[in-house]
Design an enzyme around this catalytic site. Structure first.
Site, PDB file in Angstrom:
ATOM      1  N   HIS A   1      13.224 -18.616 -13.527  1.00 51.68           N
ATOM      2  CA  HIS A   1      12.179 -19.610 -13.754  1.00 51.68           C
ATOM      3  C   HIS A   1      11.587 -19.451 -15.154  1.00 51.68           C
ATOM      4  O   HIS A   1      11.260 -20.440 -15.830  1.00 51.68           O
ATOM      5  CB  HIS A   1      11.095 -19.431 -12.684  1.00 51.68           C
ATOM      6  CG  HIS A   1      10.217 -20.621 -12.471  1.00 51.68           C
ATOM      7  ND1 HIS A   1       9.175 -20.621 -11.580  1.00 51.68           N
ATOM      8  CD2 HIS A   1      10.218 -21.856 -13.017  1.00 51.68           C
ATOM      9  CE1 HIS A   1       8.573 -21.793 -11.584  1.00 51.68           C
ATOM     10  NE2 HIS A   1       9.188 -22.561 -12.459  1.00 51.68           N
TER      11      HIS A   1
ATOM     12  N   GLU B   1      13.195 -11.279  -7.224  1.00 53.42           N
ATOM     13  CA  GLU B   1      12.567 -11.107  -8.538  1.00 53.42           C
ATOM     14  C   GLU B   1      13.405 -11.746  -9.642  1.00 53.42           C
ATOM     15  O   GLU B   1      12.856 -12.262 -10.619  1.00 53.42           O
ATOM     16  CB  GLU B   1      12.313  -9.618  -8.817  1.00 53.42           C
ATOM     17  CG  GLU B   1      11.369  -8.943  -7.845  1.00 53.42           C
ATOM     18  CD  GLU B   1      10.027  -9.648  -7.697  1.00 53.42           C
ATOM     19  OE1 GLU B   1       9.596 -10.333  -8.662  1.00 53.42           O
ATOM     20  OE2 GLU B   1       9.409  -9.531  -6.632  1.00 53.42           O
TER      21      GLU B   1
END
Length: 671
Positions: free
Chosen positions: A468, A462
């Site tokens: 990202h 996660e």
């Protein structure tokens, strides 16, 4: 008084003022923001001047800011801290949002402006990112039904609205089944359970108001119980409840909902001119076609099934040696696999877990980001939606990058699983804004909280998604962060898992909770040596789920999804002692919304890339090689959806990968 959700947030980093927001604020804020967005859309569609990129596409990018603000707060708390009021609001909001989205997609004047720009794109002097946003906007309107007329147009609106209602019902039914079921344990039923599992059961019992310890359907509680409890009857009862989520009959049964969702998806695809929903859905993904997806999955299925069958034979012998006759059952697998792991690798989950303290693993995930990308993390003291949450400011070179929020513990109002979302995405238009990113997990509480190795991988996974989002560096929010092809979005998250297995990371951060001693070198070697243990089981349960998902959407929608599921598993020769990771009635990836529908395969598609991508670091002999890390950020993490996914990967690696690295990484390669 001004509704706090609609006010300007004069807070650190313009974070939501959770301490001033009540459930009563959501409905009026939603209605007001929705109305404002409708006015903004009408103004763009009816603009007196000829369409331009600025007055149409950029205007769409900046419209709806108030609605985004309200919904980012609402859906964050609705998923992680649900209550009856929020569930009722979700049932009210979902169809209204679907209708609003359908109205925008069907706005003929607005689509005419977009189409005019698309047809004149060569003369607009747009930069590469603007060209990409124009293409995606035009394509999104077409796929949303903007070119439909008359009855087809009206029916598309009905379908979207109904799908929104059904997705919400599916989610809430699943949450209700997970929240309401628990199995009380007598003191003698704790036999064989390690201390961390006993502590978690007692804490869960206290939360449920039970008189003693309980097993719940939280993965962080039920999986250790299945691994360690010698009481076969209780294991069977627990797994039966886990498998029956969404299929218990009555008001929370999801089977008819799943059937209706599949039928509506097929109708939606055919209205748009596609042969099947899978054809429609996969058109914009890296895979492009159902045939490409099936090819990958079957290439992995055969070696995974062979490994699982060989493992099943070993586990069956172990079970018979215990005096239990008959066939190995699904509720036996994890118990005997754990025994086998301890015997063959001398690796005991109960002995390992004290070295995997939650706080230390959070620190490890941060430290890797510091080494790779120069990010620094400073804890913040700000109001959040639950006392379990923590927040950090993320900086680089003294400059603000993002705010990161972690919500790690299981509780009754939180839906199962783990996820990452952006409460605010990165953008430079219409003004520069840093992202606010949240990771939500379901780990068992403890003093201190201890993780399984799978839990630690989930935490790193996660956080890879969070990176990202945080390292995104584009102009337009619609293509920032994880706004990429579904079968590319898991690449950064699955790739980041590899850093948990870097020996120097475990050596520094895997510290015993009681003694403070680092993980012994011998145990470290066993952990890494057992990394591929039971991959036949893990791969089979995953690939079976992905193939069922694909089969649901490839042709005509099945009238009875459960019969179709059984048919697919029979054709595959599914090993009897392994179940799908997500059976249809609780397959939230596929039925809670369209996100992973016909797309559950994407974890494996991304894994093909992540296995190959980490080899880029291994090839230079340094998991923290600065040049490779810079290339990873430049070509993958910072670019969002500004470029096609296959082009981004090729820029990073020089080519697209084959399945060999994946099979090697899972220990399934021949020889």
């Amino acid at each position: 008084m001004t509704n706090p959700l609609l006010a300007d947030w004069d807070t650190p980093f313009k974070l939501a003022p959770f301490d001033t927001i009540s459930d009563d604020d959501f409905a009026p804020a939603f209605e007001g923001a929705l109305a404002a967005h409708k006015v903004e859309i009408a103004a763009i569609a009816d603009h007196a001047e000829a369409p331009s990129f600025a007055n149409t596409i950029e205007a769409l990018e900046s419209a709806g800011a108030a609605l985004d603000k309200v919904l980012s707060v609402f859906f964050s708390v609705a998923g992680a801290e649900s209550n009856p009021a929020r569930e009722m609001l979700q049932r009210d909001f979902s169809p209204k949002l679907a209708a609003h989205s359908a109205e925008i997609s069907a706005n003929k004047a607005l689509f005419a402006r977009i189409k005019t720009l698309w047809e004149a794109r060569e003369s607009l002097a747009l930069n590469a990112e603007q060209q990409r946003v124009l293409m995606l906007t035009h394509r999104g309107f077409l796929r949303g039904g903007a070119a439909l007329e008359g009855d087809a147009d009206a029916r598309m609106k009905e379908i979207k609205g109904r799908l929104a209602v059904l997705g919400t019902e599916f989610t809430q039914n699943l949450l209700a089944d997970e929240r309401d079921w628990f199995m009380p344990l007598a003191e003698e039923d704790l036999e064989g359970l390690p201390g961390f599992a006993v502590d978690a059961a007692r804490a869960a019992g206290a939360e449920k108001g039970a008189e003693g310890p309980v097993v719940t359907l939280s993965r962080s509680i039920i999986v250790p119980f299945l691994q360690f409890s010698p009481r076969r009857g209780l294991r069977e009862k627990a797994l039966a409840a886990w498998a029956a989520r969404g299929a218990n009959g009555g008001e929370t049964d999801n089977r008819e909902i799943a059937a209706e969702i599949l039928a509506l998806r097929e109708e939606r695809a055919k209205l748009l001119g596609y042969g099947s929903f899978a054809d429609y859905k996969l058109e914009t993904e890296m895979a492009k076609t159902p045939e490409a997806v099936r090819s990958l999955l079957m290439e992995v299925w055969a070696p995974a099934k062979a490994q699982a069958e060989a493992d099943a034979a070993v586990l069956t012998e172990m079970m018979h040696a215990d005096g239990v006759n008959g066939d190995l059952a699904p509720w036996d697998w994890r118990y005997y696999a754990e025994k086998r792991r301890k015997a063959e690798h001398d690796l005991d989950e109960a002995a390992l877990k004290p070295y995997l303290q939650l706080e230390r693993m959070i620190a490890a995930s941060f430290a890797c980001a510091t080494k790779l990308f120069g990010l620094e993390f400073k804890e913040l003291d700000v109001p959040l939606y639950h006392e379990d949450c923590q927040a950090w400011e993320v900086t680089r070179g003294g400059e603000h990058v993002a705010v990161f929020i972690g919500d790690y513990f299981a509780r009754g109002g939180k839906r199962s699983g783990a996820w990452c979302s952006a409460m605010r995405g990165q953008a430079k238009f219409p003004e520069v804004q840093g992202p606010v990113v949240i990771n939500v997990c379901n780990f068992a509480k403890g003093e201190p909280a201890l993780l399984s190795y799978d839990d630690a991988r989930t935490l790193f996974h996660e956080f890879g998604h969070a990176l990202h989002q945080m390292l995104s560096n584009v102009t337009y929010e619609s293509i920032s962060g994880t706004s990429v092809a579904r079968d590319f979005v898991e690449l950064p998250s699955q790739l980041y898992e590899h850093w948990l297995e870097v020996p120097e990371v475990l050596a520094e951060y895997a510290i015993h909770a009681e003694t403070g001693a680092p993980m012994p070198q011998e145990m470290l070697e066993k952990v890494l040596g057992a990394a591929n243990f039971d991959q036949g089981f893990a791969t089979v349960e995953y690939v079976a789920s992905a193939l069922v998902d694909l089969a649901f959407h490839e042709g005509a929608a099945p009238r009875d999804p459960m019969a179709k599921q059984a048919e697919v598993l029979a054709e595959l020769g599914m090993p009897a002692a392994i179940t799908m990771r997500h059976a249809t009635p609780h397959f939230a990836h596929v039925f809670a919304g369209d996100g992973y529908s016909s797309g559950y395969y994407s974890y494996m598609w991304s894994e093909v890339m992540d296995a190959d991508a980490f080899e880029a670091f291994e090839e230079v002999g340094d998991a923290f090689d600065p040049k490779t890390a810079k290339a990873l950020e430049q070509h993958i993490l910072s670019t969002g959806g500004s470029v096609e996914a296959d082009a981004l990967y090729t820029r990073f690696r020089g080519r697209l990968p084959g399945v060999e690295a994946l099979l090697k990484g899972r220990g399934l390669a021949a020889g």
